[in-house]
Scaffold this active site. Structure first.
Site, PDB file in Angstrom:
ATOM      1  N   SER A 289       0.826  -1.212   0.000  1.00  0.00           N
ATOM      2  CA  SER A 289       0.000   0.000   0.000  1.00  0.00           C
ATOM      3  C   SER A 289       0.858   1.258   0.000  1.00  0.00           C
ATOM      4  O   SER A 289       1.945   1.275   0.568  1.00  0.00           O
ATOM      5  CB  SER A 289      -0.915   0.024   1.223  1.00  0.00           C
ATOM      6  OG  SER A 289      -1.671   1.224   1.206  1.00  0.00           O
TER       7      SER A 289
ATOM      8  N   HIS B 280      -7.459  -3.606   4.656  1.00  0.00           N
ATOM      9  CA  HIS B 280      -6.901  -2.237   4.621  1.00  0.00           C
ATOM     10  C   HIS B 280      -7.674  -1.389   3.606  1.00  0.00           C
ATOM     11  O   HIS B 280      -8.083  -0.259   3.886  1.00  0.00           O
ATOM     12  CB  HIS B 280      -5.408  -2.285   4.253  1.00  0.00           C
ATOM     13  CG  HIS B 280      -4.833  -0.970   3.819  1.00  0.00           C
ATOM     14  ND1 HIS B 280      -5.059  -0.430   2.570  1.00  0.00           N
ATOM     15  CD2 HIS B 280      -4.069  -0.058   4.468  1.00  0.00           C
ATOM     16  CE1 HIS B 280      -4.453   0.742   2.481  1.00  0.00           C
ATOM     17  NE2 HIS B 280      -3.847   0.985   3.615  1.00  0.00           N
ATOM     18  N   ASN B 281      -7.883  -1.950   2.440  1.00  0.00           N
ATOM     19  CA  ASN B 281      -8.583  -1.187   1.397  1.00  0.00           C
ATOM     20  C   ASN B 281     -10.042  -0.947   1.762  1.00  0.00           C
ATOM     21  O   ASN B 281     -10.597   0.110   1.472  1.00  0.00           O
ATOM     22  CB  ASN B 281      -8.490  -1.914   0.051  1.00  0.00           C
ATOM     23  CG  ASN B 281      -7.145  -1.670  -0.621  1.00  0.00           C
ATOM     24  OD1 ASN B 281      -6.150  -1.447   0.055  1.00  0.00           O
ATOM     25  ND2 ASN B 281      -7.107  -1.721  -1.932  1.00  0.00           N
TER      26      ASN B 281
ATOM     27  N   GLU C  76     -10.009   1.787   3.985  1.00  0.00           N
ATOM     28  CA  GLU C  76      -9.730   2.983   3.152  1.00  0.00           C
ATOM     29  C   GLU C  76     -11.046   3.496   2.521  1.00  0.00           C
ATOM     30  O   GLU C  76     -11.308   4.698   2.495  1.00  0.00           O
ATOM     31  CB  GLU C  76      -8.721   2.571   2.077  1.00  0.00           C
ATOM     32  CG  GLU C  76      -8.417   3.559   0.987  1.00  0.00           C
ATOM     33  CD  GLU C  76      -7.504   2.938  -0.104  1.00  0.00           C
ATOM     34  OE1 GLU C  76      -6.425   2.428   0.234  1.00  0.00           O
ATOM     35  OE2 GLU C  76      -7.904   2.934  -1.286  1.00  0.00           O
TER      36      GLU C  76
HETATM   37  C1  6PG Z   1      -3.193   1.390  -1.663  1.00  0.00           C
HETATM   38  C2  6PG Z   1      -4.453   1.581  -2.432  1.00  0.00           C
HETATM   39  C3  6PG Z   1      -4.321   0.924  -3.769  1.00  0.00           C
HETATM   40  C4  6PG Z   1      -5.338   1.401  -4.781  1.00  0.00           C
HETATM   41  C5  6PG Z   1      -6.726   0.981  -4.458  1.00  0.00           C
HETATM   42  C6  6PG Z   1      -7.786   1.854  -5.106  1.00  0.00           C
HETATM   43  O1  6PG Z   1      -3.295   0.818  -0.578  1.00  0.00           O
HETATM   44  O2  6PG Z   1      -2.144   1.821  -2.118  1.00  0.00           O
HETATM   45  O3  6PG Z   1      -5.514   0.999  -1.764  1.00  0.00           O
HETATM   46  O4  6PG Z   1      -4.319  -0.434  -3.559  1.00  0.00           O
HETATM   47  O5  6PG Z   1      -5.243   2.770  -4.941  1.00  0.00           O
HETATM   48  O6  6PG Z   1      -6.868  -0.307  -4.941  1.00  0.00           O
HETATM   49  O7  6PG Z   1      -8.936   1.151  -5.017  1.00  0.00           O
HETATM   50  P1  6PG Z   1     -10.245   1.525  -5.783  1.00  0.00           P
HETATM   51  O8  6PG Z   1      -9.884   1.721  -7.231  1.00  0.00           O
HETATM   52  O9  6PG Z   1     -11.117   0.351  -5.576  1.00  0.00           O
HETATM   53  O10 6PG Z   1     -10.710   2.774  -5.135  1.00  0.00           O
END
Ligand code: 6PG
Length: 481
Positions: free
Chosen positions: A135, A192-193, A196
């Site tokens: 990430s 984590h996502n 997010e």
């Molecule tokens: C990270 C982000 C990365 C990505 C996401 C965006 O941890 O660096 O989460 O993995 O930017 O996958 O996800 P979406 O396109 O689903 O918003």
């Protein structure tokens, strides 16, 4: 698999040189590791060499065979290709060239069940497999991401000196630790996502309230988010919210006002919600965030609906400072709930899949590098230090005090939003979860009665052991089931 005598000196191979792959390769090279490069389209490799070849020791290759031959044994290869079939195809092709004990690391956002399957498939071929969540976006990949490697422990031990140097360090601790076997690393990255998603949805709802209820413009909100960053909400996402709100376009007007209000998604938030449903864990804030993105995508339908259902009249007025503070406190309380839910999901997943997840360590490696990095993660780490077996963060005293302090503001803010027709699904579902959780006796007794009535599904009683059924439509008597 063939027994290749030839071996080179590169300590790490990076396969797939789109931005994330290229930046990871540069990161490793800058830290002093010799890095072999391969991309199917050679232009990417050439570009990387031309622009950044001087940053460290790279070996540019033009075929998978040459790439593999450039690596020291046991070979360690990070593949950075699109999640899904491209990962399987790449593993299949690489396997033809690798030797026993070589290591493949999938650094993409793969679905954890795919990772668990690949782990077993590679094991059968004597290849050691790591599924590593990474990430931090492009910048993190280059400057130091947060890394969540899972899979073959011995393979992790081999790559640990490299990946812990590539990861960002917070207070002397690298934001990288072995997560667990099989797909555990990708599972934790998925959650984590999901968090997010919830974090961003909550920020978006706070923005909507300030804009719609109080008529604040982007610049004024940028100031408020900047102030919030100095407090408990201090985080990367709050910081970039201020930056996004502050940005103007060529017309001199706020860029944010010109951006189409449809959120896209690659799927990790949805996977988190799907897994939570499978595990029976209520992750309402994350799930609402996924739904909110889906609703945002129905732009045409929303346009039609707005014509049929005019917005309730909102008496927009300048906010009192206390009202903005209340939104901040409500955001903090909702955020605590979102994290409590995500961490509970990991607890239950660990039990279900037989992983030994150390939630304190996970919060430690999320303190830097990753998208949800925040001061708040120190508080989570401290909670797991106090009780490594904590079943829910809301049961920790620090979080209890924080939520109780915010509770009145949290309710007021949601009431005002609801009365004025502003949708706050993540705020309100977080509060509903909290209200459901903090009651030892809820209303599901009636639900059990209904299930027993129409389906003889039985119920348990508070005053006796065992399961019971009432002959509702016969003589009304109760029998032990
Ligand atoms: C990270 C982000 C990365 C990505 C996401 C965006 O941890 O660096 O989460 O993995 O930017 O996958 O996800 P979406 O396109 O689903 O918003």
């Amino acid at each position: 698999m063939s027994d290749h005598a030839a071996a080179g000196t590169a300590e790490l191979g990076v396969l797939g040189l789109a931005v994330m792959g290229a930046n990871l390769a540069r990161n490793a090279a800058r830290k002093g590791f010799e890095v072999a490069l391969f991309n199917r389209n050679h232009e990417r490799t050439d570009k990387l060499m031309a622009e950044h070849g001087h940053e460290g020791k790279f070996v540019a290759t033009k075929s998978v065979a040459d790439f593999v031959a450039a690596l020291a044994k046991p070979r360690a290869i990070i593949i950075m290709v699109k999640a899904g079939k491209p990962v399987d195809d790449m593993i299949a092709e690489l396997s033809e060239h690798l030797d026993a004990e070589d290591i493949i690391i999938d650094g993409g956002n793969s679905l954890f069940t795919d990772t668990s399957r690949r782990f077993k498939e590679c094991q059968a071929k004597n290849i050691r497999f790591i599924g590593m969540g990474i990430s931090g976006g492009e910048e993190g990949a280059l400057e130091g991401p947060s890394m969540m490697p899972g899979g073959e422990r011995s393979a992790y031990d081999h790559i640990a000196p490299m990946v812990t140097k590539m990861a960002v360090t917070v207070e002397g601790t690298p934001c990288c630790t072995y997560i667990g076997t099989e797909g555990a690393g990708h599972y934790v990255k998925m959650v984590h996502n999901g968090i997010e998603y919830a974090d961003m949805q909550l920020i978006t709802e706070a923005y909507d309230m300030m804009k719609t209820l109080y008529g604040l413009d982007a610049a004024a909100m940028a100031e408020i988010f900047t102030e919030w960053k100095a407090g408990d909400l201090d985080s990367y996402l709050i910081e970039i919210t201020a930056a996004v709100l502050r940005k103007t376009d060529d017309t001199g007007k706020p860029l944010v006002d010109a951006i189409v209000d449809e959120a896209e998604q690659k799927g990790t938030g949805r996977w988190t919600a799907q897994s939570a449903l499978d595990l029976g864990v209520p992750v309402t804030a994350i799930t609402e965030a996924v739904y909110a993105r889906a609703l945002s995508g129905r732009r045409g339908m929303r346009g039609e609906a707005e014509k049929k259902y005019p917005h309730p009249a909102v008496a927009i007025r300048k906010p009192e400072k206390a009202e903005i503070d209340a939104i901040r406190d409500a955001l903090y309380a909702s955020k605590i709930v979102a994290y409590a839910q995500g961490f509970e999901q990991m607890t239950v997943a660990a039990q279900q899949f037989g992983w030994e997840l150390h939630l304190g360590e996970i919060s430690t490696i999320w303190r830097g590098g990753c998208i949800i990095r925040a001061r708040f993660l120190d508080r989570i780490k401290e909670a797991y230090d106090r009780d490594p077996k904590l079943s829910n963060l809301l049961l920790d005293d620090y979080f209890r005090d924080a939520v109780v302090k915010a509770e009145a503001a949290w309710r007021q803010v949601i009431v005002r939003a609801v009365q004025n027709g502003v949708a706050v699904p993540a705020f309100s579902s977080a509060l509903a979860y909290y209200d459901g959780l903090r009651r030892a006796r809820g209303p599901a007794n009636l639900l059990q009665g209904l299930r027993d009535y129409f389906g003889a599904h039985t119920y348990r009683r508070l005053d006796k052991d065992g399961s019971f059924h009432t002959r509702w439509s016969q003589d009304g008597s109760e029998i032990e089931a």
